[in-house]
Design an enzyme around this catalytic site. Structure first.
Site, PDB file in Angstrom:
ATOM      1  CE  LYS A   9      -3.840  -2.541   2.409  1.00  0.00           C
ATOM      2  NZ  LYS A   9      -5.197  -1.792   3.557  1.00  0.00           N
ATOM      3  CE1 TYR A  49      -9.964  -3.008  -0.053  1.00  0.00           C
ATOM      4  CE2 TYR A  49      -8.691  -1.321  -1.656  1.00  0.00           C
ATOM      5  CZ  TYR A  49      -7.845  -2.353  -1.015  1.00  0.00           C
ATOM      6  OH  TYR A  49      -6.879  -2.587  -0.686  1.00  0.00           O
ATOM      7  CG  ASN A 112      -3.616  -2.192   6.947  1.00  0.00           C
ATOM      8  OD1 ASN A 112      -3.492  -2.264   5.887  1.00  0.00           O
ATOM      9  ND2 ASN A 112      -4.486  -3.473   6.783  1.00  0.00           N
ATOM     10  CG  HIS A 115      -5.353  -6.399   0.122  1.00  0.00           C
ATOM     11  ND1 HIS A 115      -6.523  -6.561   0.432  1.00  0.00           N
ATOM     12  CD2 HIS A 115      -5.276  -6.871  -1.332  1.00  0.00           C
ATOM     13  CE1 HIS A 115      -7.669  -7.590  -0.528  1.00  0.00           C
ATOM     14  NE2 HIS A 115      -6.440  -7.582  -0.943  1.00  0.00           N
ATOM     15  CD  GLU A 126      -8.087  -9.676  -3.658  1.00  0.00           C
ATOM     16  OE1 GLU A 126      -8.962  -9.175  -2.680  1.00  0.00           O
ATOM     17  OE2 GLU A 126      -7.006  -9.979  -3.383  1.00  0.00           O
TER      18      GLU A 126
END
Length: 137
Positions: A9, A49, A112, A115, A126
């Site tokens: 990310k 998302y 965080n 993913h 994905e």
């Protein structure tokens, strides 16, 4: 061999820890079958998302994911989905086990670091979102 998707990310890309994260995958038996650095558009982030579109954090998640480049990778190996999730650690870095990617590189539950696909079914979806078959070697 199983395949799974990993996204490094924007927070982790900005910190300059791409290489360290990719090395963790390789050091733990996950082969990098494809990888690329991209800048998600708002539309792409919303599509990716979409499963969270009704959740209160959706808008912030999309804004975060378009705040800078990300590195998307296809990881391949035995039990790749589970292995990647173990390496990532808990979503909240404060709860992540020592030595996991999130414990070492994440700042918060929102920023965080990574993913990872949560199932084989989602991994397929994905991976196809980001990669064509000819890009996965």
């Amino acid at each position: 061999m199983e395949k799974t998707l990993s996204i490094i990310k924007p927070d982790a890309v900005k910190k300059g820890v791409i290489g360290q994260i990719l090395t963790r995958f390789e050091s733990n038996g996950l082969r990098i079958a494809a990888t690329k650095k991209i800048q998600l558009s708002e539309k792409e982030a919303q599509e990716f998302y979409a499963v969270h579109k009704d959740r209160p954090f959706f808008k912030d998640l999309v804004e975060f994911m378009i705040s800078g480049p990300v590195v998307v990778s296809v990881l391949e190996g035995k039990n790749a989905v589970l292995k990647n999730r173990e390496l990532m650690g808990a979503t909240n870095p404060k709860e992540a086990a020592a030595g996991t990617i999130r414990a070492d590189f994440a700042d918060s539950i929102d920023a965080n670091a990574v993913h990872g696909s949560d199932s084989l079914e989602n991994a397929k979806i994905e991976i196809e979102f980001f990669f064509s078959k000819t890009e996965i070697l």
